[in-house]
Design an enzyme around this catalytic site. Structure first.
Site, PDB file in Angstrom:
ATOM      1  N   LEU A   1       5.750  -9.471   4.550  1.00  0.00           N
ATOM      2  CA  LEU A   1       6.610  -8.485   5.230  1.00  0.00           C
ATOM      3  C   LEU A   1       5.855  -7.183   5.454  1.00  0.00           C
ATOM      4  O   LEU A   1       6.457  -6.167   5.823  1.00  0.00           O
ATOM      5  CB  LEU A   1       7.866  -8.189   4.393  1.00  0.00           C
ATOM      6  CG  LEU A   1       8.870  -9.315   4.195  1.00  0.00           C
ATOM      7  CD1 LEU A   1       8.497 -10.183   3.005  1.00  0.00           C
ATOM      8  CD2 LEU A   1      10.281  -8.781   4.015  1.00  0.00           C
TER       9      LEU A   1
ATOM     10  N   ASP B   1      -3.908  -2.545   0.305  1.00  0.00           N
ATOM     11  CA  ASP B   1      -3.708  -3.093   1.644  1.00  0.00           C
ATOM     12  C   ASP B   1      -3.770  -4.611   1.543  1.00  0.00           C
ATOM     13  O   ASP B   1      -4.595  -5.147   0.784  1.00  0.00           O
ATOM     14  CB  ASP B   1      -4.837  -2.640   2.587  1.00  0.00           C
ATOM     15  CG  ASP B   1      -4.809  -1.143   2.842  1.00  0.00           C
ATOM     16  OD1 ASP B   1      -3.720  -0.554   2.827  1.00  0.00           O
ATOM     17  OD2 ASP B   1      -5.899  -0.566   3.056  1.00  0.00           O
TER      18      ASP B   1
ATOM     19  N   ASN C   1       0.816  -1.223   0.000  1.00  0.00           N
ATOM     20  CA  ASN C   1       0.000   0.000   0.000  1.00  0.00           C
ATOM     21  C   ASN C   1       0.853   1.277   0.000  1.00  0.00           C
ATOM     22  O   ASN C   1       0.319   2.382   0.071  1.00  0.00           O
ATOM     23  CB  ASN C   1      -0.966  -0.001   1.190  1.00  0.00           C
ATOM     24  CG  ASN C   1      -0.247  -0.061   2.529  1.00  0.00           C
ATOM     25  OD1 ASN C   1       0.978   0.048   2.593  1.00  0.00           O
ATOM     26  ND2 ASN C   1      -1.003  -0.230   3.613  1.00  0.00           N
TER      27      ASN C   1
ATOM     28  N   TYR D   1       3.065  -2.864  17.738  1.00  0.00           N
ATOM     29  CA  TYR D   1       4.002  -3.627  16.904  1.00  0.00           C
ATOM     30  C   TYR D   1       4.354  -4.954  17.568  1.00  0.00           C
ATOM     31  O   TYR D   1       4.155  -6.029  16.995  1.00  0.00           O
ATOM     32  CB  TYR D   1       5.252  -2.786  16.675  1.00  0.00           C
ATOM     33  CG  TYR D   1       6.267  -3.397  15.736  1.00  0.00           C
ATOM     34  CD1 TYR D   1       6.003  -3.511  14.371  1.00  0.00           C
ATOM     35  CD2 TYR D   1       7.505  -3.832  16.204  1.00  0.00           C
ATOM     36  CE1 TYR D   1       6.952  -4.059  13.498  1.00  0.00           C
ATOM     37  CE2 TYR D   1       8.454  -4.376  15.343  1.00  0.00           C
ATOM     38  CZ  TYR D   1       8.178  -4.477  13.992  1.00  0.00           C
ATOM     39  OH  TYR D   1       9.113  -5.018  13.135  1.00  0.00           O
TER      40      TYR D   1
HETATM   41  N1  LIG Z   1      14.044  -3.528   9.269  1.00  0.00           N
HETATM   42  C1  LIG Z   1      14.213  -4.137  10.434  1.00  0.00           C
HETATM   43  O1  LIG Z   1      15.167  -3.854  11.156  1.00  0.00           O
HETATM   44  C2  LIG Z   1      13.240  -5.204  10.871  1.00  0.00           C
HETATM   45  C3  LIG Z   1      13.467  -5.851  12.088  1.00  0.00           C
HETATM   46  C4  LIG Z   1      12.568  -6.807  12.506  1.00  0.00           C
HETATM   47  C5  LIG Z   1      11.496  -7.144  11.721  1.00  0.00           C
HETATM   48  N2  LIG Z   1      11.292  -6.511  10.537  1.00  0.00           N
HETATM   49  C6  LIG Z   1      10.100  -6.867   9.744  1.00  0.00           C
HETATM   50  O2  LIG Z   1      10.448  -7.018   8.377  1.00  0.00           O
HETATM   51  C7  LIG Z   1       9.386  -6.535   7.565  1.00  0.00           C
HETATM   52  C8  LIG Z   1       9.894  -5.511   6.579  1.00  0.00           C
HETATM   53  O3  LIG Z   1      10.512  -4.459   7.293  1.00  0.00           O
HETATM   54  P1  LIG Z   1      11.163  -3.223   6.522  1.00  0.00           P
HETATM   55  O4  LIG Z   1      12.274  -2.726   7.349  1.00  0.00           O
HETATM   56  O5  LIG Z   1      11.386  -3.592   5.125  1.00  0.00           O
HETATM   57  O6  LIG Z   1       9.975  -2.174   6.654  1.00  0.00           O
HETATM   58  P2  LIG Z   1       9.388  -1.209   5.538  1.00  0.00           P
HETATM   59  O7  LIG Z   1       8.520  -0.257   6.277  1.00  0.00           O
HETATM   60  O8  LIG Z   1      10.463  -0.662   4.675  1.00  0.00           O
HETATM   61  O9  LIG Z   1       8.520  -2.184   4.643  1.00  0.00           O
HETATM   62  C9  LIG Z   1       7.202  -2.571   4.970  1.00  0.00           C
HETATM   63  C10 LIG Z   1       6.393  -2.547   3.698  1.00  0.00           C
HETATM   64  O10 LIG Z   1       5.067  -2.995   3.978  1.00  0.00           O
HETATM   65  C11 LIG Z   1       4.152  -2.095   3.366  1.00  0.00           C
HETATM   66  N3  LIG Z   1       2.907  -2.193   4.134  1.00  0.00           N
HETATM   67  C12 LIG Z   1       2.709  -1.870   5.442  1.00  0.00           C
HETATM   68  N4  LIG Z   1       1.461  -2.163   5.794  1.00  0.00           N
HETATM   69  C13 LIG Z   1       0.839  -2.689   4.713  1.00  0.00           C
HETATM   70  C14 LIG Z   1      -0.456  -3.173   4.460  1.00  0.00           C
HETATM   71  N5  LIG Z   1      -1.406  -3.204   5.409  1.00  0.00           N
HETATM   72  N6  LIG Z   1      -0.743  -3.643   3.227  1.00  0.00           N
HETATM   73  C15 LIG Z   1       0.191  -3.614   2.245  1.00  0.00           C
HETATM   74  N7  LIG Z   1       1.453  -3.164   2.432  1.00  0.00           N
HETATM   75  C16 LIG Z   1       1.763  -2.697   3.655  1.00  0.00           C
HETATM   76  C17 LIG Z   1       4.826  -0.750   3.401  1.00  0.00           C
HETATM   77  O11 LIG Z   1       4.318   0.162   2.474  1.00  0.00           O
HETATM   78  C18 LIG Z   1       6.265  -1.136   3.104  1.00  0.00           C
HETATM   79  O12 LIG Z   1       6.521  -1.191   1.727  1.00  0.00           O
HETATM   80  C19 LIG Z   1       8.308  -6.008   8.510  1.00  0.00           C
HETATM   81  O13 LIG Z   1       7.332  -7.006   8.689  1.00  0.00           O
HETATM   82  C20 LIG Z   1       9.059  -5.778   9.789  1.00  0.00           C
HETATM   83  O14 LIG Z   1       8.220  -5.907  10.913  1.00  0.00           O
HETATM   84  C21 LIG Z   1      12.135  -5.543  10.101  1.00  0.00           C
END
Ligand SMILES: NC(=O)c1ccc[n+]([C@@H]2O[C@H](COP(=O)([O-])OP(=O)(O)OC[C@H]3O[C@@H](n4cnc5c(N)ncnc54)[C@H](O)[C@@H]3O)[C@@H](O)[C@H]2O)c1
Length: 351
Positions: free
Chosen positions: A74, A58, A35, A145
């Site tokens: 993710l 979404d 989204n 979260y």
């Molecule tokens: N980056 C980190 O350090 C880290 C650490 C632990 C866990 N994670 C997990 O890894 C995953 C990716 O993290 P990231 O750092 O790439 O975050 P990010 O925010 O860059 O990516 C998340 C993506 O999900 C999309 N999104 C969010 N809600 C949505 C929805 N309801 N429908 C469709 N799209 C949606 C966002 O637009 C974004 O593109 C997440 O689930 C996060 O919880 C990340």
């Protein structure tokens, strides 16, 4: 040939995972559902692979005529300023998003989920093994979260127990690297972007809180091995991260050493900021033979800095000072950039 869905594929980690998936020859189609809440269309602009389609939606309401053999979920913000601003949406993305996507999993398919070290809360033991049940405040400011990740893990492992669904869950520790948003708000990218625009690097509290910083290439390699490369007969989450624990202040000082003229200021600590974080990687090393985090933080930070500098040479770079709004206490706050909002709904089925 496999049909694959990547939810959150326009995000930081998701877009790198898509790159890895596109290198596979056994995939006929990859659908990214995003989204663009925290993701950017530009994160996937470098690829023109005909198998890839990007749907702006979404996850909770995503409609599809086809079922998927592999689903990678993710879709969730990962940065505290973003999820703390919209807690209900964060819970929905994780819990309802996963429930919706499970309905699109083909019989015998695999559902993969990126959980987080935040399920350990402010841990009372270090390093944290998967068996540690955590120290999370379910009414605290980070709870949307932490608890939605915990609830989604419960949902997935119960699907596995009751219905035999094939699930794989990675608990990621702090990940950093190229394609982090400049206004993401997490330490490494925040330090770099502020120093690049001549603003002081902001450290919350004394900076002695520690984290395990995993460079994106190493983390995606770990995810690929856990999610599709390794035949795994293992029920339960797997820690994926770097077990070299470094203080936030050390990272700040290192960034400052790379960018001449940088200064560091300290502001009040963030409420319930975990004091330490370090994965116990015993399970990962048993299951994912030969995997480790190869890139030391010094090298990873240098590569990330270079990426931000390269960005500064193109148009997005000139937005850096505007993107980084500074609040009265000197802390960078995220705002949604023009790039993030510019993808029209009419163009939602674009590549
Ligand atoms: N980056 C980190 O350090 C880290 C650490 C632990 C866990 N994670 C997990 O890894 C995953 C990716 O993290 P990231 O750092 O790439 O975050 P990010 O925010 O860059 O990516 C998340 C993506 O999900 C999309 N999104 C969010 N809600 C949505 C929805 N309801 N429908 C469709 N799209 C949606 C966002 O637009 C974004 O593109 C997440 O689930 C996060 O919880 C990340």
């Amino acid at each position: 040939m496999r049909r694959v869905l990547v939810a959150g594929g326009a995000g930081f980690i998701g877009s790198h995972l898509v790159d890895r998936l596109l290198a596979r020859a056994d995939i006929e189609r990859i659908v990214v559902v995003d989204n663009l809440w925290t993701g950017l269309r530009s994160n996937l602009a470098h690829t023109s692979d005909y198998r890839l389609s990007i749907v702006q939606s979404d996850t909770e309401t995503f409609q599809s005529d086809i079922m998927f053999d592999e689903i990678y979920n993710l879709a969730s913000p990962a940065s505290p300023p973003w999820y703390m601003k919209e807690p209900e949406r964060t819970i929905s993305a994780n819990v309802l998003g996963t429930m919706r996507l499970l309905a699109l999993l083909a019989k015998g398919g695999t559902f993969c989920f990126t959980s987080t070290s935040e399920v350990y809360g402010d841990p009372l033991i270090t390093p944290q093994p998967e068996s540690y049940r955590g120290s999370v405040d379910c009414t605290g400011p980070r709870s949307s979260y932490d608890e939605s990740k915990r609830c989604t893990e419960a949902l997935l492992f119960e699907k596995s127990r009751v219905q035999g669904t094939n699930v794989r869950v990675a608990r990621l520790f702090n990940v950093y690297g190229p394609r982090t948003r400049p206004d993401d708000g997490r330490a490494v990218s925040n330090f770099i972007t502020r120093a690049l625009v001549g603003q002081p690097i902001v450290v919350y509290g004394d900076g002695r809180q520690s984290r395990s910083w995993g460079y994106i290439d190493d983390i995606v390699e770990g995810l690929a091995r856990l999610f599709w490369l390794t035949p795994i007969d293992h029920r339960g989450p797997v820690n994926i991260g770097n077990d070299r624990e470094i203080s936030v202040l050390e990272i700040a000082r290192y960034v400052a050493s790379l960018i001449p003229g940088s200064t560091i200021i300290h502001v009040d600590p963030v409420p319930q900021d975990p004091t330490n974080r370090r994965p116990d990687l015993t399970v990962a090393h048993q299951l994912l033979k030969g995997w480790t985090c190869w890139v030391p933080y010094e090298e990873g930070v240098r590569r990330t800095l270079q990426w931000f500098r390269d960005q500064a040479l193109n148009s997005a770079a000139h937005q850096l000072p505007q993107i980084l709004q500074t609040s009265p206490n000197g802390v960078a706050e995220p705002i949604v950039s023009a790039t993030a909002t510019s993808m029209s709904l009419a163009g939602s089925h674009s590549r």
